[in-house]
Scaffold this motif. Sequence first.
Motif, PDB file in Angstrom:
ATOM      1  N   GLN A  93       0.827  -1.204   0.000  1.00 17.91           N
ATOM      2  CA  GLN A  93       0.000   0.000   0.000  1.00 17.91           C
ATOM      3  C   GLN A  93       0.864   1.257   0.000  1.00 17.91           C
ATOM      4  O   GLN A  93       0.604   2.214  -0.742  1.00 17.91           O
ATOM      5  CB  GLN A  93      -0.926  -0.003   1.213  1.00 17.91           C
TER       6      GLN A  93
ATOM      7  N   LYS B  76      -6.207   2.052  -7.141  1.00 19.02           N
ATOM      8  CA  LYS B  76      -6.473   1.336  -8.382  1.00 19.02           C
ATOM      9  C   LYS B  76      -5.714   1.953  -9.563  1.00 19.02           C
ATOM     10  O   LYS B  76      -6.261   2.178 -10.648  1.00 19.02           O
ATOM     11  CB  LYS B  76      -7.986   1.296  -8.684  1.00 19.02           C
ATOM     12  N   LYS B  77      -4.442   2.165  -9.327  1.00 15.23           N
ATOM     13  CA  LYS B  77      -3.593   2.734 -10.374  1.00 15.23           C
ATOM     14  C   LYS B  77      -3.042   1.672 -11.318  1.00 15.23           C
ATOM     15  O   LYS B  77      -2.744   1.960 -12.479  1.00 15.23           O
ATOM     16  CB  LYS B  77      -2.426   3.503  -9.745  1.00 15.23           C
ATOM     17  N   ILE B  78      -2.869   0.461 -10.798  1.00 16.64           N
ATOM     18  CA  ILE B  78      -2.218  -0.575 -11.599  1.00 16.64           C
ATOM     19  C   ILE B  78      -3.175  -1.111 -12.663  1.00 16.64           C
ATOM     20  O   ILE B  78      -4.203  -1.719 -12.361  1.00 16.64           O
ATOM     21  CB  ILE B  78      -1.733  -1.737 -10.709  1.00 16.64           C
TER      22      ILE B  78
ATOM     23  N   LEU C 194       3.011   1.566  -3.420  1.00 14.73           N
ATOM     24  CA  LEU C 194       2.156   1.846  -4.565  1.00 14.73           C
ATOM     25  C   LEU C 194       1.652   3.284  -4.550  1.00 14.73           C
ATOM     26  O   LEU C 194       1.505   3.913  -5.608  1.00 14.73           O
ATOM     27  CB  LEU C 194       0.974   0.867  -4.588  1.00 14.73           C
TER      28      LEU C 194
ATOM     29  N   ASP D 108      -3.752  -2.212  -3.928  1.00 19.90           N
ATOM     30  CA  ASP D 108      -3.673  -1.007  -4.753  1.00 19.90           C
ATOM     31  C   ASP D 108      -4.920  -0.173  -4.469  1.00 19.90           C
ATOM     32  O   ASP D 108      -5.908  -0.227  -5.200  1.00 19.90           O
ATOM     33  CB  ASP D 108      -3.585  -1.404  -6.221  1.00 19.90           C
TER      34      ASP D 108
END
Length: 255
Positions: A194, A232-234, A197, A229
Motif C-alpha cells: 500500500q 487502483k492505479k495498476i 504503490l 492497490d
Amino acid sequence: MSSRSFLLVSALSFGLAACGSDTKPTSASASVKPTATAATTASAAKPPSDQMPPVTVDDMGPFIAGQRAALKEQDGPAKLKKIVSELPIKGKEVDLVVLKNAKMTDVMAVVRELGAAGAPSIRVKSADGRGDLPKEFSIVAQNKLSEKPAACSVVAMISKNLATDVWAISGGTGKRHVKGFAGPDLSNTGETLQKVLKKCDSKIAFFSADDTLGWEMAHMMGGAILANDEEKKITTLVLLDEVPVPGRPIKGLGG
C-alpha cells in the motif's frame, strides 16, 4: 411332374438365383446415398477454428487444445511453441486455467509463448487460493510490455523460504517480511505494498515467485498487489520471464 413337385423345383431355383452375388444394383438402389460416417460426424462436431480451446497448466505441465507439452523433454519447448502458435488468439485476451501445484517454470513458459503469439493479456484463473484475494486476474507477458515502466514501479515476489520481498524495478533496498505461521506474511506485506504503490506514479507492477514453488505462491502475490492497490492505479500486472533476485534491478523490460 406333379404340381407339388413343380412348385418345389421352382422354389429351389428361385432360392439359388437369389443367393447369387452377381446381380447389379438397379438405378434406384445406385441413387441411394450412404449415411454420414463416424468420421464426417466427428468432423461436423468440431468447434469452429476461431473458437479458443482450453489452455491449462497442471502439475504435469502445459495441456493445451488437448495436447500435452512436457517441457522437461528435449522437444518440449518446441512443441509448446508450435501448439501455442496454432491457437486462434487474434489479438484477444486468453483465458489460462492454472492449478495451484503447477510449476512456476511451466506457467512462465506458457505465458511467454502466449505473449509471443500475440496475446495482449492473459486472464489467469485458479479455483484455489485465499478468500481475501482475487482468484482470477489479468496479467501481461513481459515480452508484450511495450511501455517503459517508471523506475519506481513495484516488483514483489515470494522467495523459496516463503518470505516476501517488495522493491522497485530499478533496484536498491526493499522490504522483506519473513514467513508467518501459516505461510507468507501477507498482512505486513500488504501494508508495505500500500505504501510503495501510493508513492509511485506508475500503472505497471511486476510479480513472481521462486521457481521451486508452485504457482499458488505467485498467484497469491499477484492478487496481493491488486488487492492493496487502494487507488487502483495498476492497469498492467506483469509476470516476469525469469525469477528475480530481491533488491536487484529488473532488466529486459519494454521501451
